[in-house]
Scaffold this motif. Sequence first.
Motif: not given
Lengths: 439, 439
Positions: A335-338, A395-401, A418-423
Amino acid sequence: MRLSRYFLPTLKETPAEAQIVSHRLMLRAGMIRQASAGIYSWLPLGYKVLRNIERIVREEQDRAGAQELLMPTIQSAELWRESGRYEDYGKEMLRIRDRHDREMLYGPTNEELITEIFRAGARSYRDVPRILYHIQWKFRDEVRPRFGVMRGREFLMKDAYSFDLDYESAIRAYRIMFVSYLRTFARMGLKAVPMEAETGPIGGNLSHEFVVLADTGETELFCHRDLIDFDVMDRDIDYEGDLKPIVDEWTGQYARTDDMHDQATFEKEVPEDKRVHRRGIEVGHIFYFGTKYSEPLNAHVSTPDGESVPVHMGSYGIGVSRLVGGIIEASHDDNGIVWPDAVAPFQVGLVNLKPSDAACSQACDELYRKLRDAGIEVLYDDTHESPGAKFAQMDLIGLPWQLVVGPRGLKAGTVELKRRATGERHELSGDSALSRLAA
Amino acid sequence: MRLSRYFLPTLKETPAEAQIVSHRLMLRAGMIRQASAGIYSWLPLGYKVLRNIERIVREEQDRAGAQELLMPTIQSAELWRESGRYEDYGKEMLRIRDRHDREMLYGPTNEELITEIFRAGARSYRDVPRILYHIQWKFRDEVRPRFGVMRGREFLMKDAYSFDLDYESAIRAYRIMFVSYLRTFARMGLKAVPMEAETGPIGGNLSHEFVVLADTGETELFCHRDLIDFDVMDRDIDYEGDLKPIVDEWTGQYARTDDMHDQATFEKEVPEDKRVHRRGIEVGHIFYFGTKYSEPLNAHVSTPDGESVPVHMGSYGIGVSRLVGGIIEASHDDNGIVWPDAVAPFQVGLVNLKPSDAACSQACDELYRKLRDAGIEVLYDDTHESPGAKFAQMDLIGLPWQLVVGPRGLKAGTVELKRRATGERHELSGDSALSRLAA
């Protein structure tokens, strides 16, 4: 920052020219835009990441006792003739003639200029040891620039240079930079493994590359698996103390790039189940090269006995702009960057699902204010796009939260974090979300 | 920072090539070193000042709602052909051919490139207004570079660009930058007076120069004395509010550089005793130029009615590296530089008069630690130079405070605190000195 006011030109389609994932994602996320072949403009979102990386590099250089200065991008050809490297560099060096027809060049590296600066400012053993560094744009006129910022022509690099009275002292400087590099990359959430490497056009006889594992990397590497399993190096370091044990620990096992690789030695030293043959991205390179520049350029200091000796030097590079791509290569999903927290352009993406709903916007405005008051950098999506488009862009720009606020949740007194890294997602009150983010 | 470890190559003699005081003092104080004609390396002390100035400029741009990005130094000639400026710039533009013989140039300014970035990323009235800025090195191949960093060839500039739907909105952007410039210079301890100015090669029909009064300046100016007596502009500003009254206040009196000066109007509008004819240093320049670039470069957005219109633009420059020299021209005495607190490389110079005396060194070490713990930047002279040499060097480099510790004072329980700007000295206890410095 309100997204409705932010210059963030994200792309829906994947640009055809981008061959690797970091290049594709940086273009799609509106981080960079190509100005000409291998030369990029850093748009606001990308520049924030670049500056975060630059700040970590600077802090770790300062912590290790290095002193920052800044050399210019344009250099005179004369000095490079003194060192004998003017012809060596070939077509990768961007050569320029100014209006008076003087030969100039856009610096691809700075050994000559820093040596000239040091020789003019130092006289005796009291003026060493010193480590001087700068973070400056360089130019290498690659014949085929590619992979976005990973192999661009104009690129940002941190290069440090050490000056010492003798070999033993110079090796101390080498170890200081070695250890500071382990810390620097660890702080960015990267595992970078030091590899014995060839010295190339810099010269000298001791050199390590710091390589981040990634299948898309241009560097081929062979190493002992234990090195990869080592803990990252984020503990405090006493740079006045003895760093040999740390360096020995990291150089005690086979770890070489393809230039230096010897299959027989590899097989002899590394048990079969521990042999790693992978690709990676070079993000740092350190060199000890003794008096290679100080002799021809006459950078001498006097010893306590009054003898004049050329200083022993080393140089130490980190590819600052390349790291932006390197981190994405190491940290992304479909989905993008993390982004690792330490380099993220904003910590939190606040998503207003229904800006036309007064209660929803009021709740968002308040969360936005409170987060900023807590010193947290927030990108606040207050636009009228659809929820689906908003989620995809976040999701694309991947901010941590991601902090998602909608009318339905608000009625129940909750927002979604939502935590971007883990979903992972949690429904919780706005205040609980705030205290978790401020923790 | 301990001076014994610091790379600070101060000069005892005045370099013959330096014609103006800021150039002389920057060379003598070990702030810069010439790399080639009009091109300087910034040594650690000078670079700290440059970064302080850069930080203030950045903070004030951000506060005014401008968004930072970074464009590269090397640009393609193509875009400059589109705007019609490629030939206009003449020999001041550093033209380059890369290895594929493509025409490139080292950017002297960035109207073309930012317009290209904006047109690619913006589509409708929702994408305006925007103010985008960067702080980047520029190159102008001056025929006779001189005055050190005041008229160098490679120089650091902040340039901002505004994009608006129409004239009224563009004038709002112009006012925002106008007011933010007043704040920016005031924070550096400078009085910069806005002057009606010619637009020059940037084009357009509305322009102000911000000029710091200094006899060594290259700009000749004529203005009403009241402008010089105005309070500097350090109050908080609501950039969402109406800025017209502030701008009107500063533009209501005659103030023009020689290009725009008209003696008859001057004499008619300004009473004889209020007429000021002085020299100054241009440190900022702002322009409104409407659709001069957006039309040829096709930077259009759609209005709410669906009409496609070229955006109205302005550009806003601050000479960041020039300001280092400008501040010195405005703030020095016979003994050296007198840094305003906000840009000083260190706040305090701690002078150990007798490092061979154990008690003296212990007291100094403790003050050094406590000052640093309080977040104060200190240059600690722990060298074995004579007291006279130490005082002269501290005065030369111009830190706002000198804290002098010697065995005689210590016996009486005192240290000496000296304010560089006034020469005032106080004998007081170490703790009193600390609390005064931490205030």
